[in-house]
Design an enzyme around this catalytic site. Sequence first.
Site, PDB file in Angstrom:
ATOM      1  N   ASP A   3      37.640  44.516  34.928  1.00 40.83           N
ATOM      2  CA  ASP A   3      38.611  43.579  33.526  1.00 40.83           C
ATOM      3  C   ASP A   3      38.008  43.379  32.466  1.00 40.83           C
ATOM      4  O   ASP A   3      37.938  42.197  31.492  1.00 40.83           O
ATOM      5  CB  ASP A   3      38.337  42.747  33.826  1.00 40.83           C
ATOM      6  CG  ASP A   3      39.315  42.797  36.289  1.00 40.83           C
ATOM      7  OD1 ASP A   3      39.959  43.404  36.423  1.00 40.83           O
ATOM      8  OD2 ASP A   3      38.619  42.125  36.798  1.00 40.83           O
ATOM      9  N   GLN A  34      38.587  49.667  36.709  1.00 39.24           N
ATOM     10  CA  GLN A  34      37.357  49.614  36.828  1.00 39.24           C
ATOM     11  C   GLN A  34      35.963  49.716  36.320  1.00 39.24           C
ATOM     12  O   GLN A  34      36.491  49.973  35.079  1.00 39.24           O
ATOM     13  CB  GLN A  34      36.563  50.825  38.107  1.00 39.24           C
ATOM     14  CG  GLN A  34      37.487  49.826  39.594  1.00 39.24           C
ATOM     15  CD  GLN A  34      38.739  50.430  40.049  1.00 39.24           C
ATOM     16  OE1 GLN A  34      38.465  51.873  40.029  1.00 39.24           O
ATOM     17  NE2 GLN A  34      39.408  49.793  40.123  1.00 39.24           N
ATOM     18  N   GLY A  46      44.129  46.488  37.591  1.00 40.82           N
ATOM     19  CA  GLY A  46      45.009  45.737  37.406  1.00 40.82           C
ATOM     20  C   GLY A  46      44.627  45.542  35.826  1.00 40.82           C
ATOM     21  O   GLY A  46      44.080  44.842  35.675  1.00 40.82           O
ATOM     22  N   HIS A  47      46.028  46.033  35.085  1.00 36.34           N
ATOM     23  CA  HIS A  47      45.475  46.271  33.750  1.00 36.34           C
ATOM     24  C   HIS A  47      46.618  45.908  32.933  1.00 36.34           C
ATOM     25  O   HIS A  47      47.468  45.790  33.520  1.00 36.34           O
ATOM     26  CB  HIS A  47      45.814  47.060  33.673  1.00 36.34           C
ATOM     27  CG  HIS A  47      44.446  47.861  33.719  1.00 36.34           C
ATOM     28  ND1 HIS A  47      43.839  49.891  33.740  1.00 36.34           N
ATOM     29  CD2 HIS A  47      43.843  48.488  34.189  1.00 36.34           C
ATOM     30  CE1 HIS A  47      42.939  50.304  33.830  1.00 36.34           C
ATOM     31  NE2 HIS A  47      43.004  49.314  34.656  1.00 36.34           N
ATOM     32  N   LYS A  56      40.727  46.705  29.364  1.00 35.17           N
ATOM     33  CA  LYS A  56      40.945  47.940  29.369  1.00 35.17           C
ATOM     34  C   LYS A  56      42.127  48.345  28.512  1.00 35.17           C
ATOM     35  O   LYS A  56      43.002  48.794  27.501  1.00 35.17           O
ATOM     36  CB  LYS A  56      40.501  48.845  30.015  1.00 35.17           C
ATOM     37  CG  LYS A  56      39.139  48.782  30.726  1.00 35.17           C
ATOM     38  CD  LYS A  56      38.850  50.020  31.761  1.00 35.17           C
ATOM     39  CE  LYS A  56      38.992  49.159  33.365  1.00 35.17           C
ATOM     40  NZ  LYS A  56      39.204  47.634  33.173  1.00 35.17           N
TER      41      LYS A  56
HETATM   42  P1  GDP Z   1      41.372  45.350  32.622  1.00 37.29           P
HETATM   43  O1  GDP Z   1      41.174  45.306  34.065  1.00 37.29           O
HETATM   44  O2  GDP Z   1      40.054  46.064  31.947  1.00 37.29           O
HETATM   45  O3  GDP Z   1      42.605  45.876  31.802  1.00 37.29           O
HETATM   46  O4  GDP Z   1      40.977  43.290  31.750  1.00 37.29           O
HETATM   47  P2  GDP Z   1      42.490  42.579  32.718  1.00 37.29           P
HETATM   48  O5  GDP Z   1      44.038  42.542  32.135  1.00 37.29           O
HETATM   49  O6  GDP Z   1      41.871  42.780  34.419  1.00 37.29           O
HETATM   50  O7  GDP Z   1      41.441  41.365  32.826  1.00 37.29           O
HETATM   51  C1  GDP Z   1      41.633  40.739  30.985  1.00 37.29           C
HETATM   52  C2  GDP Z   1      42.057  39.800  30.552  1.00 37.29           C
HETATM   53  O8  GDP Z   1      41.750  39.812  29.414  1.00 37.29           O
HETATM   54  C3  GDP Z   1      43.954  39.801  31.041  1.00 37.29           C
HETATM   55  O9  GDP Z   1      44.105  38.694  31.157  1.00 37.29           O
HETATM   56  C4  GDP Z   1      43.726  40.428  29.142  1.00 37.29           C
HETATM   57  O10 GDP Z   1      45.360  39.800  29.031  1.00 37.29           O
HETATM   58  C5  GDP Z   1      43.306  39.075  28.212  1.00 37.29           C
HETATM   59  N1  GDP Z   1      42.508  39.252  26.915  1.00 37.29           N
HETATM   60  C6  GDP Z   1      42.106  41.009  26.594  1.00 37.29           C
HETATM   61  N2  GDP Z   1      41.644  40.854  25.536  1.00 37.29           N
HETATM   62  C7  GDP Z   1      41.252  39.831  25.087  1.00 37.29           C
HETATM   63  C8  GDP Z   1      41.126  38.342  24.390  1.00 37.29           C
HETATM   64  O11 GDP Z   1      40.298  39.289  22.934  1.00 37.29           O
HETATM   65  N3  GDP Z   1      41.321  36.700  24.097  1.00 37.29           N
HETATM   66  C9  GDP Z   1      41.692  36.761  25.427  1.00 37.29           C
HETATM   67  N4  GDP Z   1      41.551  35.649  25.577  1.00 37.29           N
HETATM   68  N5  GDP Z   1      42.167  37.592  26.085  1.00 37.29           N
HETATM   69  C10 GDP Z   1      41.778  39.015  26.662  1.00 37.29           C
HETATM   70  P1  IMO Z   2      39.958  47.534  36.321  1.00 38.28           P
HETATM   71  O1  IMO Z   2      40.763  48.931  36.566  1.00 38.28           O
HETATM   72  C1  IMO Z   2      37.410  43.955  38.884  1.00 38.28           C
HETATM   73  C2  IMO Z   2      36.563  45.469  42.542  1.00 38.28           C
HETATM   74  C3  IMO Z   2      36.231  45.027  43.385  1.00 38.28           C
HETATM   75  C4  IMO Z   2      35.060  44.842  44.702  1.00 38.28           C
HETATM   76  C5  IMO Z   2      34.980  46.231  44.316  1.00 38.28           C
HETATM   77  C6  IMO Z   2      35.135  47.016  45.607  1.00 38.28           C
HETATM   78  O2  IMO Z   2      41.010  46.190  36.680  1.00 38.28           O
HETATM   79  O3  IMO Z   2      39.772  46.820  36.373  1.00 38.28           O
HETATM   80  P2  IMO Z   2      37.474  47.723  46.020  1.00 38.28           P
HETATM   81  O4  IMO Z   2      39.380  47.582  46.423  1.00 38.28           O
HETATM   82  O5  IMO Z   2      37.847  48.735  45.073  1.00 38.28           O
HETATM   83  O6  IMO Z   2      36.918  48.808  47.131  1.00 38.28           O
HETATM   84  O7  IMO Z   2      36.607  47.147  46.062  1.00 38.28           O
HETATM   85  O8  IMO Z   2      35.194  46.400  43.244  1.00 38.28           O
HETATM   86  N1  IMO Z   2      36.993  46.914  41.538  1.00 38.28           N
HETATM   87  C7  IMO Z   2      37.410  45.797  40.205  1.00 38.28           C
HETATM   88  N2  IMO Z   2      37.024  44.930  40.404  1.00 38.28           N
HETATM   89  N3  IMO Z   2      37.991  45.414  37.940  1.00 38.28           N
HETATM   90  C8  IMO Z   2      38.700  46.306  39.250  1.00 38.28           C
HETATM   91  O9  IMO Z   2      39.716  46.967  38.258  1.00 38.28           O
HETATM   92  C9  IMO Z   2      37.837  46.876  40.050  1.00 38.28           C
HETATM   93  N4  IMO Z   2      38.425  47.387  41.110  1.00 38.28           N
HETATM   94  C10 IMO Z   2      37.962  46.621  42.272  1.00 38.28           C
HETATM   95  O10 IMO Z   2      36.535  43.365  43.540  1.00 38.28           O
HETATM   96  O11 IMO Z   2      34.408  43.724  44.328  1.00 38.28           O
HETATM   97 MG    MG Z   3      41.999  44.228  36.024  1.00 43.63          MG
END
Ligand code: GDP
Ligand code: IMO
Ligand code: MG
Length: 424
Positions: free
Chosen positions: A12, A224, A39-40, A15
């Site tokens: 998270d 991840q 979840g991206h 990415k």
């Molecule tokens: P990922 O799994 O690495 O793609 O990240 P996620 O989408 O799960 O979580 C990142 C969250 O941060 C999302 O809700 C993005 O919209 C948000 N985000 C990304 N970059 C920024 C930033 O620079 N500032 C803020 N406030 N939110 C951001």
């Molecule tokens: P993105 O790509 C954050 C965490 C789960 C748990 C552990 C194992 O959005 O960064 P699993 O279901 O994979 O067996 O769970 O890994 N986890 C993540 N945490 N971002 C993710 O993906 C994750 N995918 C799995 O919360 O701790």
């Molecule tokens: Mg994510």
Amino acid sequence: MNRILIGAQWGDEGKGKVIDLLARKSDVIVRYQGGNNAGHTIKFNDQKFVLHLIPSGILHPGKICVIGNGVVIDPEALFDEVALLEKAGIKVRGRLFVSDQAHLIFPYHKLMDQLKEESCKKGKAIGTTKRGIGPCYADKMARVGIRVGDLKSLPYFKDRLTYVLKERNEFLVKIHHARPLPFKKIFDHFNQYRARLLGFALDTPKYLYDATKARKDILFEGAQGTLLDVDHGTYPFVTSSNATVGGAITGSGISPTFIDRVIGVTKAYTTRVGEGPFPTQFPPKLMKLIQTKGEEFGATTGRARRCGWFDAVIGRHAVRINGLDELAIMKLDILSGLPELKIATAYRVNGKLTKDYPHAIFEFSKARPVYETWKGWQEDITHVRRWSQLPLNARRYLKRVEALMETPIKIVSVGSKRNQTIFL
Ligand code: GDP
Ligand code: IMO
Ligand code: MG
């Protein structure tokens, strides 16, 4: 140029946003590990997309997207995502290819994931996303998995499913006292997806080789993060795939000799969702503040993410394991308004000082961070587009992060939208 993008923390990191930015200068975007546990998030034109399985490049018209052999695929999740994109007017057909070697997630994987997590004693649960990821990878390694390409032959698929389901049902009944899963229902369910799924299937390693030879630019989208990697993360509180650089190689079939750059993505602070130790976790009041301001709720499960200070010990670990060439620092805007900021530069483990990440979980869980304190800034920085416009204290903070990580920062993100980005 072929680039790999890696999460440098516990996932998270942002990415999705960086992939979306870099996809503009790429021809092919490849997911290579994980599944719909990811979840991206991508935001533009007041639209928000959360992609779990399909590479984030799909939002750029004309780009080719590949789901590699290292990804585990739940067909239902895949086609839900296809439908969602098509509903938003995004063309998927002809732009998405799925490796015929990718393993399939079956209902028994999801059920086993769920039952295992729920039956764990206190402190033992991993806090998985319950998407069946672990059990599916376990079957792959135990050589009883079923792959996309296996659907080409119905008799072969039927035979494999009969064989595996018998064993899985015994486990479900005897160990978890659950009801056995009916063969016909699963078979019919997959048979219904079969033609559509095979329509996307491709020899993706060959495709990527040919694309490289044709001088196409490939972007590898990690899911991840380094600390969730099954080998290099906080085992056993990890996911079941290689979220570090090697995963991109084995999970797509590209040779490492074809990779030009590896990019690490990290938040300006740290978050973690799910169980497991987290040395720099904030005290409750600050946690609540950053959770709310940073909207730190999981993009897949909606669970609250734990938040903490930037940790340069795990950061350097990510730099070493992945050989990071450059960094993208995300969510700097969320730190605005804090009087001071801390950075963990080392740990004290059982009284001993170390700058290196301790691999054993019983040591890592005892790690007490050694902090440096930096002055904060009060200005809202979400409108800043140039390095020179950042408050001096923000620049000092980033320069220190860069020095501790021994890796140049190339992107600073100050908001979730495409244009809220500073390129260096
Ligand atoms: P990922 O799994 O690495 O793609 O990240 P996620 O989408 O799960 O979580 C990142 C969250 O941060 C999302 O809700 C993005 O919209 C948000 N985000 C990304 N970059 C920024 C930033 O620079 N500032 C803020 N406030 N939110 C951001
Ligand atoms: P993105 O790509 C954050 C965490 C789960 C748990 C552990 C194992 O959005 O960064 P699993 O279901 O994979 O067996 O769970 O890994 N986890 C993540 N945490 N971002 C993710 O993906 C994750 N995918 C799995 O919360 O701790
Ligand atoms: Mg994510």
